[in-house]
Structures are given as structure tokens and as C-alpha cells.
Design a protein around this motif. Structure first.
Motif, PDB file in Angstrom:
ATOM      1  N   ALA A 194      49.172 117.180  11.354  1.00 14.88           N
ATOM      2  CA  ALA A 194      48.619 118.394  10.761  1.00 14.88           C
ATOM      3  C   ALA A 194      47.309 118.034  10.082  1.00 14.88           C
ATOM      4  O   ALA A 194      47.154 116.922   9.553  1.00 14.88           O
ATOM      5  CB  ALA A 194      49.585 119.012   9.758  1.00 14.88           C
ATOM      6  N   THR A 195      46.369 118.965  10.073  1.00 13.51           N
ATOM      7  CA  THR A 195      45.057 118.734   9.463  1.00 13.51           C
ATOM      8  C   THR A 195      44.863 119.698   8.303  1.00 13.51           C
ATOM      9  O   THR A 195      44.993 120.915   8.475  1.00 13.51           O
ATOM     10  CB  THR A 195      43.933 118.906  10.496  1.00 13.51           C
ATOM     11  OG1 THR A 195      44.126 117.976  11.553  1.00 13.51           O
ATOM     12  CG2 THR A 195      42.569 118.684   9.858  1.00 13.51           C
ATOM     13  N   VAL A 196      44.559 119.144   7.115  1.00 15.61           N
ATOM     14  CA  VAL A 196      44.369 119.953   5.911  1.00 15.61           C
ATOM     15  C   VAL A 196      42.874 120.021   5.622  1.00 15.61           C
ATOM     16  O   VAL A 196      42.212 118.989   5.436  1.00 15.61           O
ATOM     17  CB  VAL A 196      45.129 119.362   4.708  1.00 15.61           C
ATOM     18  CG1 VAL A 196      44.905 120.242   3.480  1.00 15.61           C
ATOM     19  CG2 VAL A 196      46.608 119.220   5.027  1.00 15.61           C
ATOM     20  N   THR A 197      42.352 121.245   5.574  1.00 18.69           N
ATOM     21  CA  THR A 197      40.937 121.461   5.277  1.00 18.69           C
ATOM     22  C   THR A 197      40.819 122.109   3.901  1.00 18.69           C
ATOM     23  O   THR A 197      41.408 123.177   3.663  1.00 18.69           O
ATOM     24  CB  THR A 197      40.291 122.368   6.340  1.00 18.69           C
ATOM     25  OG1 THR A 197      40.436 121.752   7.621  1.00 18.69           O
ATOM     26  CG2 THR A 197      38.819 122.591   6.054  1.00 18.69           C
ATOM     27  N   TYR A 222      37.414 113.903  -1.464  1.00 16.27           N
ATOM     28  CA  TYR A 222      37.549 114.636  -0.207  1.00 16.27           C
ATOM     29  C   TYR A 222      36.180 114.763   0.439  1.00 16.27           C
ATOM     30  O   TYR A 222      35.253 115.329  -0.166  1.00 16.27           O
ATOM     31  CB  TYR A 222      38.133 116.022  -0.457  1.00 16.27           C
ATOM     32  CG  TYR A 222      38.184 116.901   0.772  1.00 16.27           C
ATOM     33  CD1 TYR A 222      39.278 116.894   1.612  1.00 16.27           C
ATOM     34  CD2 TYR A 222      37.112 117.744   1.091  1.00 16.27           C
ATOM     35  CE1 TYR A 222      39.328 117.691   2.745  1.00 16.27           C
ATOM     36  CE2 TYR A 222      37.144 118.542   2.221  1.00 16.27           C
ATOM     37  CZ  TYR A 222      38.258 118.515   3.046  1.00 16.27           C
ATOM     38  OH  TYR A 222      38.298 119.302   4.165  1.00 16.27           O
ATOM     39  N   GLY A 223      36.031 114.214   1.665  1.00 13.14           N
ATOM     40  CA  GLY A 223      34.759 114.333   2.350  1.00 13.14           C
ATOM     41  C   GLY A 223      34.881 114.979   3.704  1.00 13.14           C
ATOM     42  O   GLY A 223      33.884 115.446   4.268  1.00 13.14           O
ATOM     43  N   ALA A 224      36.113 114.976   4.259  1.00 14.14           N
ATOM     44  CA  ALA A 224      36.358 115.565   5.581  1.00 14.14           C
ATOM     45  C   ALA A 224      37.815 116.002   5.636  1.00 14.14           C
ATOM     46  O   ALA A 224      38.636 115.546   4.824  1.00 14.14           O
ATOM     47  CB  ALA A 224      36.052 114.548   6.678  1.00 14.14           C
ATOM     48  N   PRO A 225      38.166 116.903   6.556  1.00 14.90           N
ATOM     49  CA  PRO A 225      39.570 117.338   6.671  1.00 14.90           C
ATOM     50  C   PRO A 225      40.519 116.155   6.771  1.00 14.90           C
ATOM     51  O   PRO A 225      40.217 115.134   7.406  1.00 14.90           O
ATOM     52  CB  PRO A 225      39.577 118.173   7.958  1.00 14.90           C
ATOM     53  CG  PRO A 225      38.190 118.740   8.018  1.00 14.90           C
ATOM     54  CD  PRO A 225      37.299 117.654   7.505  1.00 14.90           C
TER      55      PRO A 225
END
Length: 637
Positions: A194-197, A222-225
Motif C-alpha cells: 500500500a502507498t501512503v501519500t 516525509y519527502g515522497a509517498p
């Protein structure tokens, strides 16, 4: 003075990008304050506060744009500003490098929601205008980014102005949110990963940093998903801090990651349906539409393809309409996300040309039904039934209007119960849109009379030649009359000498010598039946009938020695039932006698002398009797 010219923007505003052209940085008082505070750190708070008060009391900031001969960018433009009042200066003159007299505009974009849209500014300047190419405007800026551009054809001049909050005024933490993406299974779990943005915004000083924590671990920048692939339940917490040092409350999103299912080696299931208007032969008129569906329970459908009439396969994204006249075949297949392709299937059909245009309206008619009174009015209610037919395109709808009211769709017979005169108009429209001329039926509804609960009045009289004793010589004629002032007489009946009730339609002649009992009654249209009345009379004749097979005046019908208990009535030819049975003569066999009796009672049933039950009892008695059997000693009754 400055001029604001409202005109069409022939060049659309460019997308948000870095400022173009040659931009001169604006002197920043705050930078000077920061330098002083660095040199004299012990006095920083007091000095900073004093400088902030001085800045608040200072005149509004001046932001200057200049233009020259170029049309690909402004000669100079500010890139930053502080929220609050500001004086906008736009100069396009020889002093700023314009030697050709070319006009330019400075326009603030108010149509793009990605930018601040609260300042509406459109200044046109040229060296030859009344201001010599220099114009000013007073505005109030808010934190955020403004997009500006030249709104004249052929110009590619645009840029951005970033406005920050005044120092010390930002006390609001950033707004934060997060979304989770990935492939889900039927239970909503994420398959494989899963990807958290995470996103954050701050309308005042701006976002300084965003942090996240996975499953209660330490916070990281945090710099990227963030991609989470470990199988199990997870929680990602997140927060953001703005440039003024305000940190948002911690928020979080939770989800579950499950292992990817086994490799998919099964092709999708496919099917197709053909729809459209058919003629009587099942051909599609004008066109047919082929709808293809596919499903895959494992990796899922990746694409569907179809081929029309052996042509090249094409991607299927919507139902395929086929309008060419003739026979057609649509082949189809589907491929899943694992690369499995289904076997080719197909549907075949024929398209025919549409028949000539229908220009004839439907045929319509209507009937009115119900209970009528003597004047032809409908009692209590009337029912109007409308019919329509169309031999070409067919009837699409029927409409009716009651007493000049609005037309309504007709789907069932219309019942009208209001007392008074009524008119029902009607019309029909076929599938080609042709509507018939209006037709109508008119009628009157009257109140129902009071319920009839009184039976008819009935009476009878006897006529004929009497002797001195009052007996009727030869025959007597009985006349029955009935009347009903309510619903009217429906039927009159009579019974002679205990026989079944028979319909009375004409005077009844009684010509058999002997005593007779005559019963009579009447029923009205409401179902009320009068109490049976009776009269008795005697018929005498000096010449008894000689045409009967035998003489038998017993009161009940006998067949041989079997007593049926049925009254021995006089039949239409003047003989009694017993006399017509002829059970005293010699019969060839018992069967012949029984057949004779069966025919006799059938005639008597037809004449109304006996009813169905009595006819059956006489036939049964004949079967039980010994008449016609050999070696039988009979005793006369």
C-alpha cells in the motif's frame, strides 16, 4: 493615474511555473533585521519586536514591474512580498527600455484556482499614453502565490509573486491529510503493498516540513509517498510544521496489507449480447448493438477486444453499433492482468434496412359500458374502454381527457362515477410520432335508485267452461301475472301437481281429468323472490282419454313393483307418467325395457315434466325392476 482595461484574453494564462524575465530583488527590511539580530544576539527579541512595530507602522510596500522592447518577459518584476497593503507600479516607457512604443499589460490571473484570485488587476501601459507609460494601483495582498501575465496577443510574459504572512502573525498550524492507494481485494485489504501519500498546506507562513511515523516508530521526514509492503495491519501517523514553528495535531491512517494471491493461469470469462429493434423475422432494423462483458476472479480483466466481420481486433471500450445492411459476426476475447487470453467467441446477426417512414396515425375507438336505466343513462358509474391499433410502427401510447381536462396516459379502462353529463376525449400516438385526431364519447351518469328489497306481486286466474259443481269441463287455462315497482320482474315460474318449477311464458292449459294443484312465484331483477302461491282446480271429462297405452292413476310413479315416490304427473299429451312407462306389456328383454324407459325420461326431462334428479331415479328403478325378465311371476299392485 492608471488605466484598467477590461478586454478578452486572447492568450490563455500559462500553467504555474517559475517567473520569467529579468527580475530585480526588492530590498527586504526583514533581512536587515535578521542580520542585526545575528550580530547582536542578546538584544534580538527586543530589537525584533521594535522592528516589527516599525514595519507595521511603515507605509505600504511598493512592488514595481517594468517592461521594454521585449515581448518574452518583463524587464523586471518582484518575486516576493509580505501580506498586507501594497502599491503596484507598472512602467513601460523609454526610461525602462521601450524604444518602439510597444504596449504591454500587467494582468493578475483570477481564473486559476491553483493561485490566489483575490486581486483583480489589468493595467495597459505604453510610452505614448497619458501617464507616459507609468501607472499605479493600490491593492491588499494575502498569503499565497499570485500569477500574473501580459494579456496581449503574441506576448509570452508571465511570472509568480509569492506572498508570505507578516512576521509574528502566524499562529495557525498547517492543514494535513493522507490517502492510501494500491490494489485491493474483495475485503478492502491492500494486495502486496500500500502507498501512503501525505499532503500539507499552510496559508500563512508556509509549510516547513512534513513528518510521518510507521506503526508507532520514530518520526521521519516525509519527502515522497511511503510504500508499505509488510503483510499485516499498519498505521501511518503524520504531522506538519510551518515556518512560524506551528506543528499540526497528529493524524493517522490505518490499513491491512495481505500477500498477493497465487499466480493467475485462468483466462477471463466472456459473453456478449445483441440488442436493437427486431422485425418479425428476428432481424435487426437499421442497426444492432453488441455489448461484450468479461470477468476474471483472480488478477482481473486487463482488456477486451473485438473483431467485426473477420477484421482486425480492436480495443473494446463501449458497446459496438453495427449499421451496415447484411449478415455480421462480431468475435470477441479478453485478457486478464496476468496475460491470460480467453478463447475467441462470437455472435452473428443480420441487419436490414428500416421500412418506409410511418406517416399514418393510429386508428382509435372507444366503448362505454355499465348498467343503464330506461332512459339510457348509466346508473352509478360508466366505464370507458379505449382501443388503438397501428399497422406500421405500432402504438406507442394512448391518452384520454375527461371533461376537457388535461390529457393523461391511458393504461386501463376509465371509470367515471360523478353524477352528470361527461365527455371522454381520446387520441393515440404511434412509435413514429404520428398522433391521431381527437375523438370523443359522451354519456350521462345518474344516481342509483334505492336498493330493491321487496319481491314482486304475483297473482293467477283460471278460465274455462265450468259444470254445475264448479269443475272445469275438458280443460282449464291458468294465467299468471307479476309486477315489481322497484327493479322490475326478472322471471315468473310455475309448478303443476308437485312437478319442478318451470319458466312461465304463456298461459298454462290443464286438460287432464282430476284434481290439480298449481304453484306460482316471481323473482325481480334485484334477486327478491315472492312466496309461492297456489290454487287448486278440478278438470272433468265424460270421455276419458283413450290414446294412452294403459290407465294408471296411482299418485306416485311405479316401475314394475318399484315405487319411486315421484308424483305421477300428467304429461304434455294428457297421459300420466305411469301410463307411458307401459310396464304391464310383454317386453322382449329387460334391457329393451330399460332402454325404452331411458328414452322416455329423456323426453319428459326435455318437456319439463321431471327434473334431472327425478329422471335419474326413474331410470334406476327401471334397472332394479323385473320387467322383461323371463319366468317372472308378477303380482298386480
Amino acid at each position: 493615474m492608471f488605466r484598467r482595461l477590461l478586454h478578452a484574453q486572447t492568450d490563455p494564462p500559462p500553467a504555474r511555473s517559475a517567473p520569467r524575465g529579468r527580475f530585480s530583488p526588492h530590498p527586504a527590511l526583514v533581512a536587515l533585521v535578521a542580520l542585526v539580530l545575528t550580530a547582536f544576539s542578546l538584544a534580538a527579541p527586543a530589537a525584533y519586536a521594535a522592528m516589527s512595530r516599525d514595519a507595521a507602522a511603515a507605509p505600504a510596500q511598493v512592488l514595481t514591474w517594468t517592461a521594454g522592447d521585449g515581448y518574452m518577459g518583463y524587464t523586471s518584476a518582484p518575486t516576493t512580498a509580505v501580506a498586507g497593503p501594497a502599491t503596484i507600479v507598472f512602467e513601460n516607457s523609454a526610461a525602462t527600455g521601450n524604444t518602439t512604443g510597444m504596449p504591454h499589460t500587467l494582468t493578475f490571473d483570477t481564473s486559476n484556482p491553483d493561485y490566489n484570485t483575490d486581486v483583480s488587476l489589468n493595467i495597459q501601459a505604453s510610452p505614448s499614453d497619458s501617464g507616459g507609460g507609468r501607472h499605479t494601483a493600490e491593492v491588499t495582498l494575502t498569503p499565497g502565490v499570485y500569477h500574473y501575465y501580459c494579456a496581449m496577443p503574441g506576448h509570452m510574459m508571465s511570472g509568480e509573486l509569492t506572498v508570505t504572512a507578516a512576521p509574528g502573525n502566524d499562529t495557525t498550524a498547517p492543514d494535513t491529510s493522507a490517502s492510501v492507494s494500491g490494489t485491493k481485494d474483495a475485503s478492502g485489504n491492500y494486495v502486496g503493498s500500500a502507498t501512503v501519500t501525505v499532503s500539507a498546506s499552510d496559508a500563512e507562513s508556509g509549510v516547513s516540513k512534513v513528518e510521518y511515523s510507521l506503526d508507532s516508530g520514530a518520526y521521519a521526514d516525509y519527502g515522497a509517498p511511503v510504500q508499505v509492503s509488510g503483510v499485516g495491519q499498519h498505521t501511518v501517523a503524520f504531522r506538519a510544521t510551518d515556518k512560524a514553528g506551528n506543528t499540526s495535531a497528529v493524524k493517522s491512517v490505518s490499513f491491512t496489507v495481505v500477500a498477493a494471491p497465487p499466480e493467475d493461469t485462468t483466462a477471463p470469462e466472456t459473453s456478449a449480447t445483441v440488442s436493437g429493434t427486431k422485425d418479425a423475422s428476428g432481424n435487426y432494423v437499421s442497426s444492432a448493438t453488441v455489448t461484450v462483458t468479461a470477468s476474471d476472479a483472480e488478477s482481473g480483466v486487463a482488456k477486451i477486444e473485438y473483431s467485426l466481420d473477420s477484421g482486425a481486433y480492436k480495443d473494446y471500450s463501449a458497446p459496438v453499433q453495427v449499421s451496415g445492411v447484411g449478415q455480421h459476426t462480431v468475435a470477441f476475447r479478453a485478457t486478464d492482468k496476468a496475460g491470460n487470453t480467453s478463447a475467441v467467441k462470437s455472435v452473428s446477426f443480420t441487419v436490414v434496412a428500416a421500412p418506409p417512414e410511418d406517416t399514418t396515425a393510429p386508428e382509435t375507438s372507444a366503448t362505454v359500458s355499465g348498467t343503464k336505466d330506461a332512459s339510457g343513462n348509466y346508473v352509478s358509474s360508466a366505464t370507458v374502454t379505449v382501443t388503438a391499433s397501428d399497422a406500421e410502427s405500432g402504438v406507442a401510447k394512448i391518452e384520454y381527457s375527461l371533461d376537457s381536462g388535461a390529457y393523461k396516459d391511458y393504461s386501463a379502462p376509465v371509470q367515471v362515477s360523478g353524477v352528470g353529463q361527461h365527455t371522454v376525449a381520446f387520441r393515440a400516438t404511434d412509435k413514429a410520432g404520428n398522433t391521431s385526431a381527437e375523438q370523443s364519447v359522451s354519456f350521462t351518469v345518474v344516481t342509483a335508485p334505492p336498493q330493491d328489497t321487496t319481491p314482486p306481486d304475483v297473482s293467477a286466474s283460471v278460465s274455462g267452461t265450468k259444470d254445475a259443481s264448479g269443475n272445469y269441463v275438458g280443460s282449464a287455462t291458468i294465467t299468471v301475472t307479476a309486477s315489481d315497482s322497484g327493479s322490475g320482474v326478472a322471471a315468473t315460474e310455475y309448478s303443476l301437481d308437485g312437478g319442478p318449477y318451470l319458466p312461465y311464458s304463456a298461459p298454462v292449459a290443464v286438460n287432464r281429468a282430476g284434481s290439480h294443484t298449481f304453484l306460482y312465484r316471481a323473482t325481480d331483477k334485484a334477486g327478491n323472490t315472492s312466496t309461492a302461491k297456489s290454487l287448486t282446480l278440478t278438470v272433468v271429462d265424460s270421455k276419458p282419454p283413450t290414446d294412452c297405452p294403459e290407465t294408471d292413476d296411482r299418485s306416485t310413479v311405479f316401475v314394475g313393483t318399484v315405487n319411486t315416490g315421484i308424483p305421477n304427473r300428467v304429461t304434455t299429451n294428457g297421459c300420466t307418467i305411469n301410463e307411458l312407462i307401459e310396464d304391464h306389456q310383454a317386453w322382449a328383454s329387460h334391457g329393451v325395457f330399460v332402454s325404452y324407459v331411458e328414452k322416455l325420461v329423456a323426453d319428459l326431462r326435455h318437456e319439463g315434466v321431471v327434473d334431472q334428479r327425478e329422471a335419474g331415479d326413474i331410470k334406476k328403478a327401471a334397472g332394479r325392476s323385473d320387467v322383461g325378465k323371463p319366468h317372472t311371476a308378477r303380482t298386480e299392485p
